[in-house]
Design a protein around this motif. Sequence first.
Motif, mmCIF file in Angstrom:
data_model
loop_
_atom_site.group_PDB
_atom_site.id
_atom_site.type_symbol
_atom_site.label_atom_id
_atom_site.label_comp_id
_atom_site.label_asym_id
_atom_site.label_seq_id
_atom_site.Cartn_x
_atom_site.Cartn_y
_atom_site.Cartn_z
ATOM 1 N N TYR A 178 4.620 -8.779 11.508
ATOM 2 C CA TYR A 178 6.354 -8.293 12.302
ATOM 3 C C TYR A 178 5.938 -8.981 13.057
ATOM 4 O O TYR A 178 6.962 -9.151 13.502
ATOM 5 C CB TYR A 178 5.331 -6.903 12.374
ATOM 6 C CG TYR A 178 5.898 -6.163 12.562
ATOM 7 C CD1 TYR A 178 7.532 -5.597 11.501
ATOM 8 C CD2 TYR A 178 6.391 -5.604 13.849
ATOM 9 C CE1 TYR A 178 7.907 -4.405 12.030
ATOM 10 C CE2 TYR A 178 7.090 -5.105 14.682
ATOM 11 C CZ TYR A 178 8.025 -4.989 13.528
ATOM 12 O OH TYR A 178 8.884 -3.608 14.621
ATOM 13 N N PHE A 229 4.938 -2.381 17.410
ATOM 14 C CA PHE A 229 4.171 -0.839 17.808
ATOM 15 C C PHE A 229 3.338 -1.343 17.675
ATOM 16 O O PHE A 229 2.764 -1.968 16.468
ATOM 17 C CB PHE A 229 5.045 0.294 16.401
ATOM 18 C CG PHE A 229 6.582 0.415 17.244
ATOM 19 C CD1 PHE A 229 7.134 1.297 18.155
ATOM 20 C CD2 PHE A 229 7.394 0.759 15.934
ATOM 21 C CE1 PHE A 229 7.639 1.887 19.087
ATOM 22 C CE2 PHE A 229 8.713 0.482 16.471
ATOM 23 C CZ PHE A 229 8.763 1.543 17.937
ATOM 24 N N VAL A 265 0.714 -1.163 -0.001
ATOM 25 C CA VAL A 265 0.334 -0.059 0.093
ATOM 26 C C VAL A 265 0.553 1.229 0.106
ATOM 27 O O VAL A 265 0.695 2.466 -1.034
ATOM 28 C CB VAL A 265 -0.736 0.003 1.000
ATOM 29 C CG1 VAL A 265 -1.351 1.821 1.823
ATOM 30 C CG2 VAL A 265 -1.958 -1.793 0.971
ATOM 31 N N PHE A 322 -9.963 -11.289 3.484
ATOM 32 C CA PHE A 322 -10.365 -10.197 3.910
ATOM 33 C C PHE A 322 -8.412 -9.650 4.419
ATOM 34 O O PHE A 322 -7.763 -9.594 4.127
ATOM 35 C CB PHE A 322 -11.178 -9.644 5.318
ATOM 36 C CG PHE A 322 -12.542 -9.745 4.899
ATOM 37 C CD1 PHE A 322 -13.156 -10.393 3.700
ATOM 38 C CD2 PHE A 322 -12.928 -8.658 5.631
ATOM 39 C CE1 PHE A 322 -14.158 -9.394 3.241
ATOM 40 C CE2 PHE A 322 -13.777 -7.907 4.513
ATOM 41 C CZ PHE A 322 -15.213 -7.868 4.076
ATOM 42 N N TYR A 361 -9.420 -11.721 10.477
ATOM 43 C CA TYR A 361 -8.205 -12.713 9.641
ATOM 44 C C TYR A 361 -8.646 -13.547 9.779
ATOM 45 O O TYR A 361 -9.845 -14.048 10.534
ATOM 46 C CB TYR A 361 -7.019 -12.254 11.486
ATOM 47 C CG TYR A 361 -6.704 -10.942 11.517
ATOM 48 C CD1 TYR A 361 -5.341 -10.738 11.079
ATOM 49 C CD2 TYR A 361 -7.151 -10.382 12.705
ATOM 50 C CE1 TYR A 361 -5.119 -9.253 11.105
ATOM 51 C CE2 TYR A 361 -6.861 -9.170 12.581
ATOM 52 C CZ TYR A 361 -5.905 -8.587 12.545
ATOM 53 O OH TYR A 361 -4.822 -7.207 12.385
ATOM 54 N N ARG A 382 -9.779 -6.487 12.878
ATOM 55 C CA ARG A 382 -9.492 -6.729 11.766
ATOM 56 C C ARG A 382 -10.206 -7.626 11.348
ATOM 57 O O ARG A 382 -10.633 -8.183 12.448
ATOM 58 C CB ARG A 382 -8.184 -6.990 10.894
ATOM 59 C CG ARG A 382 -7.670 -5.250 10.907
ATOM 60 C CD ARG A 382 -8.308 -4.812 9.132
ATOM 61 N NE ARG A 382 -8.068 -3.087 9.213
ATOM 62 C CZ ARG A 382 -7.837 -2.390 9.950
ATOM 63 N NH1 ARG A 382 -9.288 -2.290 10.748
ATOM 64 N NH2 ARG A 382 -7.399 -1.148 9.613
ATOM 65 N N ASN A 428 5.259 -5.088 6.034
ATOM 66 C CA ASN A 428 4.216 -3.775 6.861
ATOM 67 C C ASN A 428 2.602 -4.474 7.112
ATOM 68 O O ASN A 428 2.027 -3.293 8.352
ATOM 69 C CB ASN A 428 3.442 -3.435 5.157
ATOM 70 C CG ASN A 428 4.668 -2.541 4.599
ATOM 71 O OD1 ASN A 428 5.102 -1.983 4.746
ATOM 72 N ND2 ASN A 428 4.140 -3.256 2.973
ATOM 73 N N ASN A 429 2.382 -5.480 7.133
ATOM 74 C CA ASN A 429 1.123 -6.388 8.067
ATOM 75 C C ASN A 429 1.582 -6.622 9.336
ATOM 76 O O ASN A 429 2.458 -6.983 9.211
ATOM 77 C CB ASN A 429 0.961 -7.502 6.773
ATOM 78 C CG ASN A 429 0.401 -7.005 5.455
ATOM 79 O OD1 ASN A 429 0.570 -6.542 4.576
ATOM 80 N ND2 ASN A 429 -0.590 -5.529 5.804
ATOM 81 N N TYR A 431 -2.842 1.106 -4.535
ATOM 82 C CA TYR A 431 -3.016 -0.809 -5.299
ATOM 83 C C TYR A 431 -4.654 -0.936 -4.378
ATOM 84 O O TYR A 431 -5.229 -1.284 -5.614
ATOM 85 C CB TYR A 431 -2.748 -1.027 -3.369
ATOM 86 C CG TYR A 431 -2.831 -2.067 -3.186
ATOM 87 C CD1 TYR A 431 -2.494 -3.709 -3.974
ATOM 88 C CD2 TYR A 431 -3.617 -2.280 -2.189
ATOM 89 C CE1 TYR A 431 -3.310 -4.537 -3.765
ATOM 90 C CE2 TYR A 431 -4.257 -3.876 -2.107
ATOM 91 C CZ TYR A 431 -4.298 -5.124 -2.334
ATOM 92 O OH TYR A 431 -4.620 -5.808 -1.797
ATOM 93 N N SER A 445 -9.661 -8.069 -2.727
ATOM 94 C CA SER A 445 -9.431 -7.593 -1.859
ATOM 95 C C SER A 445 -10.976 -6.420 -0.930
ATOM 96 O O SER A 445 -11.556 -5.996 -1.357
ATOM 97 C CB SER A 445 -8.079 -6.487 -1.869
ATOM 98 O OG SER A 445 -8.105 -6.129 -0.333
ATOM 99 N N CYS A 479 -7.105 -1.079 15.931
ATOM 100 C CA CYS A 479 -8.410 -1.737 15.518
ATOM 101 C C CYS A 479 -8.597 -3.090 15.180
ATOM 102 O O CYS A 479 -8.025 -3.737 15.846
ATOM 103 C CB CYS A 479 -7.528 -1.054 13.916
ATOM 104 S SG CYS A 479 -6.837 0.676 13.480
ATOM 105 N N ASN A 517 0.038 0.504 16.767
ATOM 106 C CA ASN A 517 -0.599 1.864 15.563
ATOM 107 C C ASN A 517 -2.006 2.460 15.631
ATOM 108 O O ASN A 517 -2.896 2.001 15.600
ATOM 109 C CB ASN A 517 -0.404 1.606 14.633
ATOM 110 C CG ASN A 517 1.266 1.293 13.672
ATOM 111 O OD1 ASN A 517 1.131 0.376 13.281
ATOM 112 N ND2 ASN A 517 2.061 2.752 13.983
#
Length: 342
Positions: free
Chosen positions: A207, A220, A90, A182, A237, A235, A202-203, A153, A128, A233, A222
Motif C-alpha cells: 500500500y 492511513f 484475511v 513473519f 518485516y 511487526r 491489504n498489507n 485464513y 505463517s 503496531c 491504523n
Amino acid sequence: MKTDLRVLLTGGAGYIGSHTAVELMRAGSDVVIADNLVNSCMSVLPRIEELGGRPVTFYNIDVCDKDALDDLFTKEHIDAVIHFAGLKCVPESVKLPTLYYRNNLTSTINLLERMAEHDVRYIVFSSSATVYGESDTMPLREDMPTGACTNPYGMTKHMSEVIIRDTAKADERLGAVLLRYFNPIGADESGRIGEDPQGIPNNLLPYVAQFATGRREKLFVNGNDYPTRDGTCIRDYIHVTDLAIAHVKALDYIIGKSGCEVFNIGTGNGYSVLEVIDAFSKACGKELKYEFAPRRAGDIPTCYADPGKAERLLGWKAERDIKRMCEDTWRWQFNNPMGYEK
Ligand code: UD1
C-alpha cells in the motif's frame, strides 16, 4: 549444499514463490511450477527464467485437482515440493470461510497423497506467524502454543501444519519443514519481480509503495494508541530474498531426513508502522503524508520472532535490513508502477 534438485513449487508464480524459484535456480536447482494464476500471472515466468538463468517448467493447474496433480507427478521427476499455493486474504477469509477451508486444506491433503503415491519424500510448507494467535509474550518461539487463530485464513495455516505433522508421523519416508513467515516485504534487487496484489493492497508495504507512486490517494495509519513506543503496531518485516533463501536452506536441511521440523523466519527486530513509513520515505526520496485512522479489527500491538532455531539448525539468518527492504520494494514499484503486464 545439495544442488541439482528438481523442485516443485505450488503457487510458484506468486510473490514468495517467484522469489524462491529464482533463489533455487541461483543455487543450482531446477524448478517446476504449478499455479492456477488466481492471484498471479504468466508474465512473471520469463522474468524468473531471466533472473534464475534456467528454463522453468510450468503447469497451469489447481493443486486441489487430483487428476491434474497426478498427471504432473507422472510426467515430471520431482525430488521435493515447496507448497506455497493458497488463498491469503484475511478479511476475505472471514467473509468466505468455507472457500478458504476447502481450498487451502484440499490442496495440502491432495499434495501429500499424490506425493506418497509417487514416492516424493520432502515438503517445505509456507506457514505463517499468524498460527501463534494473540500471544502476549514476545519474541515468539516455535515451542509456544499455536492454533488460537483470529481468522479462517490463519486456521487453514494451523490446520495444514497439523495435517503435515501427522502425515510425517504416519509415514516414515516423509521429511517436512514448516516455515512460519513473519511479514515478508521487499523484492529481488533487480527490480524485475516483486509483490503485485490485485485491487487495493491489504498489507502495509504494497500500500505504501503504491501511495508513493501516486496510485493511491491517501495513506492511513491504523491505530496510534497501541502500547508501543510510538503508539503504532510493531511487526517483524523480513526481506523476501532472505525468506526465499530460507527455503533453499530448509530443503538442504530436510533432504535425507524424516520427521517434521518447524522454524520461525523473521529478523527478530520489530519496526512500528511509523518507522516503516519513515524508512520508505527515505528510500523513495519523498515525504509520505499519512493520516491516523481507527485500529484495524484483529490487529495485535506487537509481533516479532525469535529466529534462533533457524540459525542453529538451518544455518540461516536474515541479512537485509529495513533500509534495503524499502529500497528494493521501491525499485520494483518504480519500474513497474502497475505491476506485471497481464
Ligand atoms: C497480515 C495478516 C497476516 C498475514 C500477513 C502477511 C491480518 C490481521 N494479518 O499481517 O495473517 O500473514 O499480513 O504479511 O491481516 N497498516 C496500516 N495502514 C495500512 C495497512 C496496514 O496502518 O494501509 C498497519 C496494520 O494495522 C498493522 C501493520 O500496518 O499494524 C502491518 O499490517 P499488514 O502489512 O497487513 O500485516 P499484518 O497485519 O501483521
